[in-house]
Design an enzyme around this catalytic site. Structure first.
Site, PDB file in Angstrom:
ATOM      1  N   SER A 288      -6.312  31.401  27.713  1.00  6.37           N
ATOM      2  CA  SER A 288      -7.744  31.159  27.869  1.00  6.37           C
ATOM      3  C   SER A 288      -8.111  31.374  29.332  1.00  6.37           C
ATOM      4  O   SER A 288      -8.231  30.420  30.104  1.00  6.37           O
ATOM      5  CB  SER A 288      -8.095  29.729  27.421  1.00  6.37           C
ATOM      6  OG  SER A 288      -9.486  29.495  27.489  1.00  6.37           O
ATOM      7  N   GLU A 318      11.617  13.458  25.833  1.00  2.00           N
ATOM      8  CA  GLU A 318      10.273  14.020  25.963  1.00  2.00           C
ATOM      9  C   GLU A 318       9.361  13.569  24.823  1.00  2.00           C
ATOM     10  O   GLU A 318       8.277  14.128  24.633  1.00  2.00           O
ATOM     11  CB  GLU A 318      10.347  15.551  26.003  1.00  2.00           C
ATOM     12  CG  GLU A 318      11.058  16.074  27.245  1.00  2.00           C
ATOM     13  CD  GLU A 318      11.080  17.587  27.326  1.00  2.00           C
ATOM     14  OE1 GLU A 318      10.406  18.240  26.490  1.00  2.00           O
ATOM     15  OE2 GLU A 318      11.754  18.126  28.219  1.00  2.00           O
TER      16      GLU A 318
END
Length: 362
Positions: A288, A318
Site C-alpha cells: 500500500s 510470538e
C-alpha cells in the site's frame, strides 16, 4: 577534547561517521588483557589474560561528540590504558555488558553487517536529543530490518518506464517520528518535483514504517493442491471485521541479514512445520504505497503435500496460534473469488498459480 578507543562497530569508519555526524580519522591501538566477544547487544569486552583486543584510537573528540557516542552506545565510557606504536596512552572505552564465550570477528562483521549497521546508526542518531538513549536498544531488530529494507529498495525495482529521481526532486522540510515501537510512524513535511518541472507546495504525509516481508504458498503439482494458514490479524480487528481470522500464505518479516528466500524457508518450518527447498519467487510489490513502506516478496514452493500435512503451529514466544488448511487449487480460487480470501498476497499467488498451473503440472 577527549580520546576514545573503539574495538567494535564504531571501529568501522562509516558507522562512526554516521554517529558523530562528521568524518574523523584514527590510528591503530590495542587493549591488552581483553577479548572482543559477541553479545545480544553487539561486541563487548571480556577480560582474558594474554589476549589482545585490537581497535581504533580517535583523539580530540569534543563534548558534543561524546554526547552523541553516549546516545548510540546507551552506556558509560570508562578510562582504560591502551598500547599504541607511540607507547601507552589512556582513552575512554565503552566496555559493554555481559557477553558470550564466542569471539567476535571485525572483518566478518564488516562483510555481513557493516553497511546495514551504518544505515541503522543514521536512524538511531535521528533520535538524538529526542529519544532517551536506551530507547533504540529495544527496537534494534526492527531498526536493523528497516535499514536492510532501505538498502534493498535502492536496487530492487526496475526503472525502465518510470522517471529517474535526481537529487533535489524531493525536499524534506521537517521530519518527525510520533510513534516508534516494533513498527513506527514517520511524518514528513515535504515537497516534490511535479512532472512539469516545478516543485509542489509543501504537503504533510505520514507513513507506517515496517520492514520488508516475504510470503509462501506451498503447491503440490501432482495432487493440484495448496497449503495455506489461518490466524488472528489485528488489522481486520481494528477495522471492525467481525471475523478477524484470515486465510493467508505462510509469511514473515525479513530479518536483518536475511534474504527473502531464507525468510520463507524459515517461516515454513515455524508456521507450518514444513521443510521445503524448491521455492520460486513469483512477484514483488508494495502492499500500500500511499501509506506504508512495506514491500512484499511472494514465493511458491513446489513440494509434496500429503493428507496429514496440515497442522497447528506458530512460535509460542510470538503468541502465534496458526492453523493449516490443505485445499485444492480450485477451492483456493473459489475462496479468493468469493471475497473470503481477502488477503493481498493470497490473491496474487492464487492468480499466478491459476495462470501457471498447466506448466507446473507437466
Amino acid at each position: 577534547m577527549t580520546d576514545f578507543f573503539f574495538y567494535g562497530t564504531l571501529r568501522h569508519p562509516p558507522v562512526l561517521e554516521a554517529v558523530l555526524g562528521h568524518p574523523v580519522s584514527g590510528r591503530p591501538a590495542r587493549l591488552s588483557g581483553q577479548r572482543v566477544v559477541e553479545s545480544d547487544a553487539g561486541p563487548v569486552l571480556f577480560a582474558a589474560e594474554g589476549s589482545v583486543a585490537p581497535g581504533l584510537l580517535v583523539t580530540g573528540l569534543t563534548e558534543a561528540d561524546r554526547a552523541r557516542l553516549d546516545h548510540y552506545e546507551a552506556g558509560e565510557a570508562i578510562p582504560m590504558t591502551l598500547e599504541t606504536e607511540r607507547g601507552r596512552v589512556k582513552a575512554l572505552v565503552y566496555p559493554g555488558a555481559a557477553g558470550s564465550d564466542q569471539d567476535w570477528s571485525f572483518d566478518d562483521w564488516v562483510d555481513g553487517w557493516g553497511t546495514i549497521t551504518a544505515e541503522t546508526a543514521g536512524d538511531i542518531m535521528r533520535g538524538f536529543g529526542i529519544n532517551p538513549p536506551h530507547a533504540h536498544l529495544a527496537r534494534l531488530p526492527m531498526l536493523l530490518g528497516r535499514a536492510h529494507a532501505r538498502i534493498r529498495a535502492a536496487n530492487d525495482m526496475p526503472r525502465e518506464s518510470r522517471g529517474v529521481a535526481e537529487a533535489g526532486d524531493v525536499e524534506v522540510i521537517a521530519a518527525r517520528e510520533p510513534y516508534a515501537h516494533f513498527f513506527a510512524v514517520e511524518e514528513y513535511d515535504l515537497r516534490f518535483r511535479r512532472f512539469d518541472g516545478t516543485m509542489s507546495p509543501v504537503v504533510n504525509r505520514a507513513v507506517f514504517v515496517s520492514g520488508d516481508a516475504a510470503t509462501l504458498v506451498p503447491y503440490d503439482p501432482v495432487r493440484d493442491r495448496v497449503l495455506v494458514i489461518e490466524q488472528f490479524r489485528p488489522g481486520p480487528f481494528a477495522r471492525g471485521d467481525r471475523q478477524p481470522w484470515l486465510i493467508e500464505p505462510i509469511a514473515g518479516r525479513i530479518d536483518a541479514g536475511e534474504n527473502p528466500r531464507s525468510t520463507v524457508l524459515r517461516e515454513a518450518v515455524e508456521e507450518a512445520g514444513l521443510n521445503v527447498s524448491e521455492v520460486r519467487e513469483i512477484m514483488r510489490y508494495y502492499s500500500s504505497p500511499g501509506t506504508m513502506t512495506e514491500f512484499l516478496y511472494c514465493f511458491v514452493a513446489l513440494c509434496d503435500l500429503p493428507d496429514d500435512i496440515a497442522q497447528t503451529g506458530g512460535l509460542v514466544e510470538e503468541a502465534e496460534d496458526i492453523r493449516g488448511h490443505l485445499m485444492s487449487l480450485d477451492d483456493l480460487l473459489k475462496l479468493v473469488n468469493s471475497g473470503e480470501g481477502a488477503n493481498g498476497p493470497l490473491v496474487v499467488t492464487a492468480q499466478w498459480l491459476a495462470l501457471n498451473r498447466d506448466a507446473l503440472r507437466l
